[in-house]
Design a protein around this motif. Sequence first.
Motif: not given
Length: 536
Positions: A226-239, A241-250
Amino acid sequence: MGAIRSSVIVESDDFRANRAAHLELIAEFRALEAKVREVSGRADAKFRSRGQLPPRERVNWLLDRDTPFLELSSLCGLCMHEDDGADNVFGGGLIVGVGFISGVRTMVAANDSGIKGGAAHPMGVEKAIRAQEIALENKLPYVQLVESAGANLILQAEMFVRGGATFANMARLSAAGIPVVSIVHGSSTAGGAYQTGLADYVVMVRGRSKVFLAGPPLLKAATGEIAGDEALGGAELHCATTGLGEYLAEDDADALRIGREILARLGWAAPPARSPAPPPLYDPEELLGVVPVDYRKPYDVREVLARIVDGSDFLDFKPAYGADTVCGHATIEGRPVGLIGNNGPIDSAGSSKAGQFIQLCCQAGLPIVFLQNTTGYLVGVAAETAGIVKHGSKMIQAVANADVPKLTLQIGASFGAGHYGMCGRAFKPRFVFSWPNARVAVMGGEQAAKVMAIVAEEAAQARGLPFDAGKAAAQGERIVKRYASESTALFATARLWDDGLIDPRSSRATLAFCLDVCAEGDTRALRPNAFGVARF
Ligand code: COA
């Protein structure tokens, strides 16, 4: 060159009737386009309540203000699968077109997430693949606005295998040296996660982007975790921790601003300005009155050219030889082109002439514009004796192998091998558009019905059985009816046999835009690499 002299009487009853019929067809397809917007618009309140922009607004914010956007295949998938052509018109669930971002001409593909959560529709998959092909062939950066429920789970069998091409093409674009940018506005889940993972640049929106292979419900079902959206793949996680996102927009607007900035910094040369060209001598508005919507009524295709090319100036090539096949040189908004049109069936002389003309265009590096209005190649003993198969084949061979940009406008009939010889979809025109009166089929319905009746009669005779004329007539009626519905421009555009329907009056602007796309692409030097840019 000499200016074409029009002999059309604009005050005539025929002119008025043609115009009225065209306006009706234009209104019909515009109403369907409006329906796609309305269907998506039903979710506007939901987007706004989440602080999001609706998909079409995203596209508008992304594009440079007051610049043209050539939307493609707006009625893709019409009356297919879940699209009922009435209350649920989806446009394939994807908004695709070529427009300018920070001065860079770009292919844009945005999930229309107001429709089925942006889930990929079978024809939407084809639309995305076509957009990628155009980007690859014309060296256009590819920008995706991602918010998708992934595969349409009801229709998965119709699209799952083919859908892989959308991912393979992203990798191929990157390897070819064409930047791929994904702005992730919402869900990008399961297979759809690769819409993000395979992009060269990824922009994510805080609190909204969700990129994972399995969302919370699927995860629970599959593993019990059991996990929530953000913990599984939210924007902050990717920008962070995982490095999948290059730019974090508001928010969405901020993400689109970042997307524009990425394009601005690519160093992708701005298109060279073209010198102003004289307009046609005759008003393009008159195209509606000049061309009958019924392809059986003849007219001179030069009347169309006179309302499309610069100054109506046209250098007719061999006008007295193979006279029903019209070839010649002109310019469209300053770009030199060869043009080929039809004033009747293509005969042996017309085939040879067109084949020769295509080779001359290739020798000079001139794009070729095909104005398709053909019932096909000429048949009959005289035509066969004159070698129509041999001569028609030469023309088809020249069209298939011409290495200059080819653009096709289906402006009337597009039947039989004439469809091929005049550069139909399979002959890879860089772009192909249709007027709403266009008809595409292997032959006319009446002809098909007659052929089948004769075949049935001969088959009965050969077997020594009585010929059932009533049954044959009923079959003929069915064939005519079927051909009537399956050869319309709407039927064709739904299946991506073209890149969209256009109002005949916008032919000149559309061709000029596409000629610019081709010219820019052909002069751009790319920096390809073997595998595409990977995130290490
Ligand atoms: N296939 C087909 N239809 C889908 C769909 C899918 N994968 N996902 C959503 N839809 C449909 C819904 O049935 C609904 O249809 P309706 O308008 O006819 O009622 C519509 O899309 C909107 O869905 P909704 O859930 O209300 O939208 P939302 O914006 O609140 O949520 C998602 C969007 C993507 C988060 C959510 O729909 C979802 O989780 N979908 C499943 C995602 C998934 O697991 N995909 C796997 C693909 S391999």
